[in-house]
Design an enzyme around this catalytic site. Structure first.
Site, short mmCIF file in Angstrom:
data_model
loop_
_atom_site.label_atom_id
_atom_site.label_comp_id
_atom_site.label_asym_id
_atom_site.label_seq_id
_atom_site.Cartn_x
_atom_site.Cartn_y
_atom_site.Cartn_z
N LYS A 22 0.71 -1.05 0.03
CA LYS A 22 0.06 0.02 0.05
C LYS A 22 0.93 1.35 0.16
O LYS A 22 0.68 2.28 -0.68
CB LYS A 22 -0.87 -0.13 1.21
CG LYS A 22 -2.05 1.20 1.60
CD LYS A 22 -2.98 0.73 2.31
CE LYS A 22 -2.74 0.94 3.65
NZ LYS A 22 -2.60 2.17 4.26
N GLY A 99 -5.01 8.13 5.37
CA GLY A 99 -4.13 9.11 5.98
C GLY A 99 -3.02 9.40 4.97
O GLY A 99 -2.51 10.62 4.76
N ARG A 127 -8.43 12.26 12.86
CA ARG A 127 -6.92 12.02 12.74
C ARG A 127 -6.02 13.22 12.85
O ARG A 127 -6.50 14.28 12.15
CB ARG A 127 -6.38 11.01 11.74
CG ARG A 127 -7.06 9.65 12.11
CD ARG A 127 -6.64 8.62 10.93
NE ARG A 127 -5.28 8.34 11.18
CZ ARG A 127 -4.70 7.62 10.37
NH1 ARG A 127 -5.31 6.95 9.15
NH2 ARG A 127 -3.39 7.24 10.36
N SER A 171 7.17 9.39 11.88
CA SER A 171 6.06 9.52 10.93
C SER A 171 6.67 9.19 9.40
O SER A 171 6.87 10.55 9.07
CB SER A 171 5.04 10.53 11.07
OG SER A 171 4.04 10.28 10.03
N GLN A 173 4.60 9.38 7.12
CA GLN A 173 3.68 10.32 6.14
C GLN A 173 4.06 11.84 6.44
O GLN A 173 4.17 12.68 5.55
CB GLN A 173 2.17 10.10 6.85
CG GLN A 173 1.56 8.93 6.61
CD GLN A 173 0.65 8.42 6.96
OE1 GLN A 173 -0.21 9.38 7.92
NE2 GLN A 173 -0.10 7.36 6.46
N ASP A 322 1.97 -0.82 12.12
CA ASP A 322 0.54 -1.44 11.52
C ASP A 322 0.57 -2.81 11.96
O ASP A 322 -0.65 -3.34 11.78
CB ASP A 322 0.73 -1.36 10.08
CG ASP A 322 0.79 -0.01 9.59
OD1 ASP A 322 0.21 1.05 10.40
OD2 ASP A 322 1.02 0.44 8.55
N ARG A 395 -6.87 -3.21 9.57
CA ARG A 395 -5.97 -3.94 10.47
C ARG A 395 -6.60 -4.83 11.65
O ARG A 395 -6.28 -5.90 11.94
CB ARG A 395 -4.72 -3.17 10.71
CG ARG A 395 -4.14 -2.44 9.93
CD ARG A 395 -2.53 -2.44 9.54
NE ARG A 395 -2.11 -1.72 8.64
CZ ARG A 395 -1.88 -1.99 7.24
NH1 ARG A 395 -1.99 -3.38 6.85
NH2 ARG A 395 -1.43 -1.32 6.27
C1 S3P Z 1 2.39 4.76 6.03
C2 S3P Z 1 3.00 5.33 7.14
C3 S3P Z 1 2.64 4.93 8.52
C4 S3P Z 1 1.61 3.76 8.49
C5 S3P Z 1 0.68 3.74 7.41
C6 S3P Z 1 1.21 4.00 6.06
C7 S3P Z 1 3.15 5.41 4.80
O1 S3P Z 1 1.81 6.01 9.45
O2 S3P Z 1 1.08 3.40 9.67
O3 S3P Z 1 -0.30 2.69 7.52
O4 S3P Z 1 2.59 5.07 3.89
O5 S3P Z 1 3.85 6.48 4.96
P1 S3P Z 1 2.91 6.96 9.76
O6 S3P Z 1 4.30 7.22 9.15
O7 S3P Z 1 2.10 8.22 10.03
O8 S3P Z 1 3.07 6.30 11.24
#
Ligand code: S3P
Length: 440
Positions: A22, A99, A127, A171, A173, A322, A395
């Site tokens: 993903k 997210g 969130r 993070s 993200q 995760d 999950r």
């Molecule tokens: C992800 C980063 C993680 C993860 C999410 C996907 C990504 O979140 O929990 O399912 O693709 O960058 P965080 O980096 O905010 O912890």
């Protein structure tokens, strides 16, 4: 939609072609959309979250053609906006449950002279988004959130300043959003994290023609702007986070032997396997040629008799963030106490996964305790099937299904449709391995 899982008196046996990753799929689609030229993306995950990203980049002016859609995922031809930049979307962009879509797109648009509104479903709208808005505002973008710091997010992009950003959270993200914004800032933008998060952005950007500098510990990453991405072809490997559920099932169910080919075994994603090995689980990685800058292997997992409790330190958590719910399920069958430290981030995932894991495992009969940012499970305890809720969280739906394989009687998982977010064929794959999963 409800899934009813029966106690397994047979073994999980076989090979599974898992859904593709993903996180890597989101990035392949977003980077191809930002790039100058035409990218071919092979094996993009066909799930609700990635569809949100595809719709988002289309709304911003990228051309995405679905050339093939089969059980191996999507083959996409993406023509990016390149140096022209994204166009102003005609309506708010709906990021659904994702997210990653919301946070990465905030970084993508922050440096372009357009206004974009991002909305999401009820879970995403709860969130925290300030963690992305704050650094983007420090770079010069205009970002408005709700009073609580949640979506809808309104971003008015403008010329950005390069920054060195010390993120209070590990993070990927947040890191990715700031690095992507940094491509529109003159100079070097650096993100420093308290612990290293998944590094797919850093691995994939060089293929799109952008150099990324990473420190040895993987705690800081830098890009230099202004930079325009160049089209690149990407093949997406299978998702280790999806693998974790089947690995856990194989480890727990007597006589099981499961092979999962072509899984991304990036170390920033694989702490679940290292923790399971520490618990005494039989998990083997057979290395395969790399795909799209990511190390790949066949994962072989077998039933493991003498599992023992372990401590998972806060520093390991970003690399298994995760996988905590399903690791906690395994811990119910391990002798002694398994303690997860520094897992407060679980409270702001698709659900409050810390509370939800405590509550579902307690309902199933486990010996479980949770604090603000820790979780403890003492085993082994027999589990007894009951009704548990996914809380709309993919999950959790899958973790409780794995618990159901070793719980007596039948375990019913309410809201099982949440699996569409990352692993639509989860029930089918588990049934093909020999489990009894009825979806009604
Ligand atoms: C992800 C980063 C993680 C993860 C999410 C996907 C990504 O979140 O929990 O399912 O693709 O960058 P965080 O980096 O905010 O912890």
């Amino acid at each position: 939609m409800q899934a009813r899982v029966s106690f397994m008196d047979r073994s999980l046996i076989g090979d599974v072609r898992l859904p593709t990753d993903k996180s890597i799929s989101h990035r392949a689609v977003i980077f191809a959309a930002m790039a100058e030229g035409e990218s071919q993306l092979v094996g993009v995950l066909d799930s609700a979250d990635v569809r949100s990203t595809i719709d988002a980049v289309r709304a911003l002016g990228a051309h995405v053609e679905v050339q093939v859609s089969d059980e191996r995922g999507l083959r996409l031809k993406v023509t990016g906006w390149g140096a022209d930049g994204p166009s102003r979307p005609g309506a708010p962009i709906d990021c659904g449950n994702s997210g990653t879509t919301a946070r990465l797109i905030m970084g993508v648009v922050a440096g372009w002279p357009i206004s974009v509104t991002l909305v999401g479903d009820a879970s995403l709208s709860r969130r925290p988004m300030r963690r992305v808005a704050d650094p983007l505002i420090a770079m010069g973008a205009h970002v408005e959130l709700s009073f609580e710091g949640t979506m809808p997010a309104e971003i008015a992009g403008r010329a950005l300043r390069a920054v060195e950003y010390h993120s209070p959270v590990a993070s990927a993200q947040v890191k990715s959003a700031v690095l992507l914004a940094g491509l529109r800032a003159d100079g070097v933008t650096t993100v420093v994290e308290p612990a290293s998060s998944r590094d797919h952005t850093e691995r994939m950007l060089p293929g799109f023609g952008v150099e990324v500098t990473v420190d040895e510990a993987g705690r800081s990453a830098s890009v230099t702007g202004l930079a325009v991405l160049r089209a690149c072809d990407v093949i997406v490997p299978a998702d280790p986070s999806s693998a974790a559920f089947l690995v856990a099932g194989a480890v727990l169910v007597p006589g099981s032997h499961v092979r999962l080919p072509n899984v991304a075994v990036n170390p920033t994603r694989l702490a679940f396997a290292r923790v399971l090995q520490r618990m005494g689980a039989s998990i083997e990685l057979r290395e395969l040629p790399a795909m799209g800058g990511e190390p790949v292997a066949t994962i072989v997992a077998r039933h493991s008799v003498a599992l023992g409790g372990v401590t998972v330190s806060a520093g390991e958590v970003p690399s298994l963030i995760d996988e905590v719910p399903v690791l906690a399920v395994v811990a119910t069958q391990a002798a002694g106490t398994t303690r997860f430290e520094g897992v407060g981030e679980l409270r702001v995932k698709e659900s409050d996964r810390l509370q939800a894991t405590h509550d579902a495992l307690a309902a199933l009969g486990a010996d479980v305790r949770a604090g603000d940012d820790w979780l403890e499970v003492t085993g082994p305890t027999p589990l007894a099937g009951c009704t548990v809720a996914s809380l709309g969280d993919h999950r959790l739906a899958m973790a409780w299904t794995i618990a159901g394989l070793v719980a007596s009687g039948t375990t019913s998982i309410e809201g099982f449709e949440a699996v569409e977010v990352s692993y639509p064929a989860f029930a089918k794959d588990l049934a093909e391995l020999g489990a009894s999963v009825e979806v009604v």
